[in-house]
Design an enzyme around this catalytic site. Structure first.
Site, PDB file in Angstrom:
ATOM      1  N   GLU A 117       0.783  -1.238   0.000  1.00  0.00           N
ATOM      2  CA  GLU A 117       0.000   0.000   0.000  1.00  0.00           C
ATOM      3  C   GLU A 117       0.817   1.291   0.000  1.00  0.00           C
ATOM      4  O   GLU A 117       0.781   2.070   0.961  1.00  0.00           O
ATOM      5  CB  GLU A 117      -0.950   0.021   1.208  1.00  0.00           C
ATOM      6  CG  GLU A 117      -1.893  -1.159   1.269  1.00  0.00           C
ATOM      7  CD  GLU A 117      -2.956  -1.004   2.358  1.00  0.00           C
ATOM      8  OE1 GLU A 117      -2.843  -0.103   3.194  1.00  0.00           O
ATOM      9  OE2 GLU A 117      -3.920  -1.795   2.343  1.00  0.00           O
ATOM     10  N   GLU A 166      -5.631  -8.523   1.141  1.00  0.00           N
ATOM     11  CA  GLU A 166      -6.259  -8.175   2.422  1.00  0.00           C
ATOM     12  C   GLU A 166      -7.726  -7.876   2.185  1.00  0.00           C
ATOM     13  O   GLU A 166      -8.071  -7.158   1.235  1.00  0.00           O
ATOM     14  CB  GLU A 166      -5.645  -6.911   3.061  1.00  0.00           C
ATOM     15  CG  GLU A 166      -4.279  -7.101   3.654  1.00  0.00           C
ATOM     16  CD  GLU A 166      -3.726  -5.810   4.256  1.00  0.00           C
ATOM     17  OE1 GLU A 166      -4.510  -4.925   4.672  1.00  0.00           O
ATOM     18  OE2 GLU A 166      -2.495  -5.689   4.293  1.00  0.00           O
TER      19      GLU A 166
HETATM   20  C1  PNW Z   1      -4.286  -1.692   5.701  1.00  0.00           C
HETATM   21  N1  PNW Z   1      -7.204   4.024   4.740  1.00  0.00           N
HETATM   22  O1  PNW Z   1      -4.176  -0.367   6.140  1.00  0.00           O
HETATM   23  C2  PNW Z   1      -2.968  -2.326   6.095  1.00  0.00           C
HETATM   24  O2  PNW Z   1      -2.310  -2.999   5.052  1.00  0.00           O
HETATM   25  C3  PNW Z   1      -3.031  -3.161   7.327  1.00  0.00           C
HETATM   26  O3  PNW Z   1      -1.764  -3.213   7.932  1.00  0.00           O
HETATM   27  C4  PNW Z   1      -4.109  -2.641   8.252  1.00  0.00           C
HETATM   28  O4  PNW Z   1      -4.117  -3.270   9.491  1.00  0.00           O
HETATM   29  C5  PNW Z   1      -5.438  -2.846   7.531  1.00  0.00           C
HETATM   30  O5  PNW Z   1      -5.442  -2.246   6.249  1.00  0.00           O
HETATM   31  C6  PNW Z   1      -6.650  -2.345   8.306  1.00  0.00           C
HETATM   32  O6  PNW Z   1      -6.593  -0.964   8.465  1.00  0.00           O
HETATM   33  C7  PNW Z   1      -4.977   0.670   5.752  1.00  0.00           C
HETATM   34  O7  PNW Z   1      -7.455   4.884   5.623  1.00  0.00           O
HETATM   35  C8  PNW Z   1      -5.119   1.722   6.644  1.00  0.00           C
HETATM   36  O8  PNW Z   1      -7.652   4.170   3.580  1.00  0.00           O
HETATM   37  C9  PNW Z   1      -5.855   2.820   6.307  1.00  0.00           C
HETATM   38  C10 PNW Z   1      -6.458   2.896   5.058  1.00  0.00           C
HETATM   39  C11 PNW Z   1      -6.310   1.863   4.153  1.00  0.00           C
HETATM   40  C12 PNW Z   1      -5.576   0.748   4.511  1.00  0.00           C
END
Ligand code: PNW
Length: 458
Positions: free
Chosen positions: A170, A367
């Protein structure tokens, strides 16, 4: 007897892989046996992590790896996606590989293979060595070279046993939450820098793909958080297109060799002159990948600015998209405890749109999952909302395959209730409950549900 619609398993091809995912900083703990990462440093800023959590003990996975391997094994999944902690593997950021750190992942990988579980390794899931941040981090023009050296060492060490490796997890989050919103490490609020970091990460990934290939890794790829962007109210079309470009197209265009579009350059040139973009960089970013991981949780729904928005008209929640026209993000219920809209159709749409943007590239959902406040009753953990989330999204993934999307696997996020970045321990995505103090693991109802799916029993 009721009409039998068949099992969830049967709605996927026989060779489809079900897996489960984690990441290093969120589970490992044992920070004293690695160097400092940018998340260790960020966690020391008062208020940066809502409940004051630090990287210790996280889930104490370093000491409980055998128990966690047993949980993976009993889940019956075919793949386990994890990330290597750069500060554990190569504590100086560049140069020497640490014997003990590298050995931990050797044993993890060997144990997975013994259990018939395919390892999916992510090189970088946000825990950058602080020493490299001190040099300028992703803003430093040499970062792609340092990252490639790290990837080469990973490939040499594990490439004989791990076919699928991803360079980055990401890059959108690293760039825009780390440098525009400032809510992730390193906590910078500077939209110009966010755009440069997004570009530099994609250049670094391309160099990493090349290094992994040189080291003999057969399937190097990358993981992006892509999501379909919907218009919620008439008048929000321009903002929708802008958000779609910065969320999705910026990354898929660079991978596909289409560079940075005029639309992206024109709408953001009030912030940056893009002079850091070079032909060599664009060429590196377009290094062919052998698979793409898509992390999907929720769609983005774009509406008009709220009445309460500032005179500038730019909604607080769109600041993360540099130069966004006046708009607000408007998730519709039902929501998870993250405030994220539950929309399985959004996964289907995202996969179809991604397959169109990158034709011929095999996809994985690397994920997908949901945070809920689970109820522990007499030692059992009930999470019916998570089961219905997973049921809906597995159905959407199967439909995407019937739409022609070359989807090869699906990883649920996450194996364990873990350290949810800025949310600390307050948001729980696990199939397995982890007691925040005792570290006791309790498989939730969703774990048993997903085990049944993986085994073909539902
Ligand atoms: C992902 N957003 O994070 C990560 O790859 C993981 O480590 C995390 O635990 C999981 O999703 C759940 O949050 C994100 O705000 C965090 O768009 C924030 C965002 C997207 C993905």
């Amino acid at each position: 007897a009721s009409e039998s619609p068949g099992t969830i398993r049967e709605s996927f091809p026989d060779d489809f892989v079900f897996g489960v995912a984690t990441s290093s900083w969120q589970i490992e703990g044992s920070s004293s046996t690695r160097s400092e990462s940018i998340w260790d440093r960020f966690a020391k800023i008062p208020g940066a992590i809502v409940d004051g959590s630090t990287g210790d003990p996280a889930c104490d996975h370093l000491n409980r790896v055998d128990e966690d391997l047993a949980l993976i094994s009993e889940l019956g999944v075919g793949a386990y996606r994890f990330s290597v902690s750069w500060p554990r593997f190569m504590p100086g950021g560049t140069g020497t590989v640490a014997h003990s750190g590298a050995g931990f992942y050797d044993r993890l990988i060997d144990s997975l293979l013994e259990r018939g579980v395919q390892p999916l390794l992510t090189a970088y899931h946000w825990d950058l060595p602080q020493s490299l941040q001190d040099e300028g981090g992703w803003l430093h023009p040499d970062m792609p070279r340092w990252f490639a050296d790290y990837c080469h060492a990973l490939g040499e060490r594990y490439g004989d046993r791990v076919s699928h490796m991803a360079t980055l997890n990401e890059p959108w989050v690293s760039a825009f939450l780390g440098y525009a919103a400032g809510i992730h490490a390193p906590g910078v609020v500077n939209s110009t820098q966010a755009l440069e970091v997004a570009y530099r990460l994609m250049v670094a990934s391309g160099h990493g793909i090349g290094a992994l290939t040189d080291a003999g890794v057969s399937n190097p790829g990358i993981v992006l958080n892509l999501t379909t962007v919907r218009v919620d109210q008439p008048g929000a079309e321009k903002a929708r297109d802008h958000i779609d470009r910065l969320q999705n197209t910026l990354f898929t265009d660079l991978l596909a060799g289409r560079g940075i579009s005029d639309e992206v350059r024109d709408t953001t040139d009030i912030l940056t002159d893009w002079s850091f973009v070079t032909d060599e960089g664009l060429e590196a970013a377009a290094t062919p990948i052998s698979w793409l991981g898509v992390n999907y949780y929720t769609p983005i729904r774009v509406g008009l600015p709220r009445d309460t928005d500032q005179a500038t008209g730019v909604g607080q929640d769109t600041v993360v998209y540099p130069a966004c026209p006046p708009a607000s993000l408007r998730p519709r219920g039902p929501l998870t405890t993250m405030g994220w809209e539950v929309d399985p159709q959004g996964l289907r749409d995202t996969l179809v749109e991604t397959a169109a943007a990158l034709p011929g590239v095999p996809l994985w959902v690397t994920e997908n999952g949901a945070a809920y406040a689970d109820r522990v009753i007499d030692g059992d953990v009930y999470d019916p909302d998570r089961i219905s989330y997973l049921t809906g999204h597995l159905g959407a993934a199967a439909e995407a395959i019937s739409d022609g999307v070359p989807l090869q696997g699906y990883c649920a996020w996450s194996l364990l209730d873990n350290l949810e970045w800025a949310e600390g321990r307050t948001q729980t995505f696990g199939l397995v409950y982890v007691h925040p103090e005792s570290m006791e693991r309790i498989p939730k109802a969703s774990y048993h549900f997903y085990a049944d799916v993986a085994k073909g029993e539902r």
